[in-house]
Design a protein around this motif. Structure first.
Motif, short mmCIF file in Angstrom:
data_model
loop_
_atom_site.label_atom_id
_atom_site.label_comp_id
_atom_site.label_asym_id
_atom_site.label_seq_id
_atom_site.Cartn_x
_atom_site.Cartn_y
_atom_site.Cartn_z
N UNK A 96 0.85 -1.18 0.00
CA UNK A 96 0.00 0.00 0.00
C UNK A 96 0.89 1.23 0.00
N UNK A 97 0.79 2.01 -1.07
CA UNK A 97 1.61 3.21 -1.18
C UNK A 97 0.86 4.35 -0.53
N UNK A 98 1.39 4.84 0.58
CA UNK A 98 0.74 5.94 1.28
C UNK A 98 1.04 7.27 0.61
N UNK A 99 0.36 8.30 1.08
CA UNK A 99 0.65 9.63 0.58
C UNK A 99 1.64 10.28 1.54
N UNK A 336 16.30 -3.56 -1.08
CA UNK A 336 15.46 -3.40 0.10
C UNK A 336 15.20 -1.94 0.46
N UNK A 337 15.03 -1.13 -0.57
CA UNK A 337 14.55 0.24 -0.36
C UNK A 337 13.18 0.21 0.32
N UNK A 338 12.87 1.27 1.04
CA UNK A 338 11.52 1.38 1.62
C UNK A 338 10.57 1.89 0.53
N UNK A 339 10.10 0.96 -0.31
CA UNK A 339 9.33 1.33 -1.51
C UNK A 339 8.11 2.17 -1.18
N UNK A 340 7.38 1.81 -0.12
CA UNK A 340 6.13 2.50 0.21
C UNK A 340 6.39 3.97 0.52
#
Length: 360
Positions: A96-99, A336-340
């Motif tokens: 889930x990509x937050x804003x 392992x970037x913090x994609x979200x």
């Protein structure tokens, strides 16, 4: 918002292949990897799950996930890590990509925006800011002097050499050395400058070039042959071939050394540094992102360039005042970037840069 080179459908894995229990366990494996970089075992996962499940039951599900190609065991007795396919599946289907919160937005705008900053300074600042916020390497790819033009001048340096100075509306300056015929009168250089400056306002270099080519072909350009040659040579010089037209800005590579867990991490970063040195290939990779709207994500071997270092690239295009895509910006770092968090950050930064360049 995000578009990808390899859609999930090509992996033959879909959400329908995973029941709720499998999704929860897979999510725990990925999130543990993104947080620590370490394999996670069935005992730890059974403690993290909201529903009560024995380590043996967790191991059975992990085995199923391995069969699907989503996870693997780096050692016989170790826990599991996500594969590149697993990471892609997680990013596309489960994450889930937050804003961004208001504080992040204000921070990005304050660091990137700045009165009187030149085009290149804005991009350099954006690259450094993204690097600092994401602890990865910030990258920007831009076409040289794609802003609207303000002034062009030809200045003699030596009997057979002249300097061409081109100034953009945003203050960006480009200089080129030009070979000129021996005995060329200074009046020809002045005439070439005046001719171009009379037609230049509000046009990009590409637009001006097209207009002049048409004028010269139709015989509407009232220039003597020598002056025509200088104008043509000036454009040839500014074209400069692809390598000259594209500019790559990389900031914050040292951040990639901050979180090393083992010798193989150090080797991965060394390989990534080598990759970043091959400027031409990085430009080609980022150039692919200019053909898509929104954020573009490349994970590991999905792009040949970073297949050895197992790195991820998250980039988004930015636009000029006419709404044209004129470059891309983003980050390159470990898988392992913090994609979200990084995806909305890159997306918003591209929008801020577009807004600054368009003067709105």
């Amino acid at each position: 918002m995000a578009s990808h080179d390899i859609p999930v459908g090509t992996s033959h894995v879909s959400l329908a292949d995973l029941n709720e229990r499998s999704r929860d366990i897979f999510r725990q494996i990925v999130e543990s990897y993104l947080a620590t970089g370490e394999p996670v075992g069935s005992r730890n996962i059974s403690r993290l799950l909201q529903v009560s499940l024995s380590p043996a039951s967790v191991r059975n599900v992990m085995s199923d996930l391995e069969q699907l190609g989503l996870v693997y065991a780096p050692h016989t007795s170790a826990g599991r890590l996500p594969t590149e396919l697993g990471l892609r599946f997680f990013v596309d289907a489960l994450m889930q990509i937050g804003d961004l919160n208001e504080s992040d937005r204000r921070s990005i705008e304050a660091q990137v925006a700045g009165r009187g900053r030149s085009y290149e300074n804005v991009l350099t600042q954006a690259s450094g800011m993204l690097s600092g916020l994401t602890r990865a390497a910030g990258v920007v790819l831009t076409a040289k002097l794609n802003s609207q033009l303000k002034h062009i001048e030809f200045v003699r340096l030596e009997p057979e050499r002249a300097l061409v100075v081109m100034v953009g509306e945003d203050g960006q300056v480009e200089n080129r050395i030009l070979n000129v015929p021996a005995g060329l009168p200074t009046s020809s250089l002045v005439e070439a400058s005046n001719f171009l400056n009379a037609r230049i306002r509000g046009k990009t270099l590409a637009e001006l070039r097209i207009e002049l080519e048409q004028a010269l072909e139709a015989g509407r350009a009232e220039l003597d042959q020598l002056t025509q040659k200088i104008v043509a040579a000036g454009f040839a010089s500014w074209s400069g071939g692809e390598t000259e037209e594209r500019k790559l800005i990389v900031r914050g590579q040292s951040h990639l050394l901050d979180d090393l867990k083992a010798l193989d991490d150090l080797e991965r970063v060394r390989l990534l540094f080598d990759d970043l040195e091959t400027r031409r290939e990085v430009i080609d990779l980022l150039g692919r992102a200019e053909r898509a709207d929104g954020v573009r994500i490349f994970i590991g071997s999905e792009n040949k360039l970073f297949s050895l270092s197992g790195s991820s690239t998250i980039v988004a295009p930015y636009r000029d005042s006419a709404g044209r895509i004129v470059g891309v910006l983003g980050v390159i770092g470990p898988t392992r970037l913090n994609y979200a968090r990084v995806i909305p950050m890159v997306d918003y930064t591209a929008k801020v840069v577009s807004r600054i360049l368009s003067g709105t």
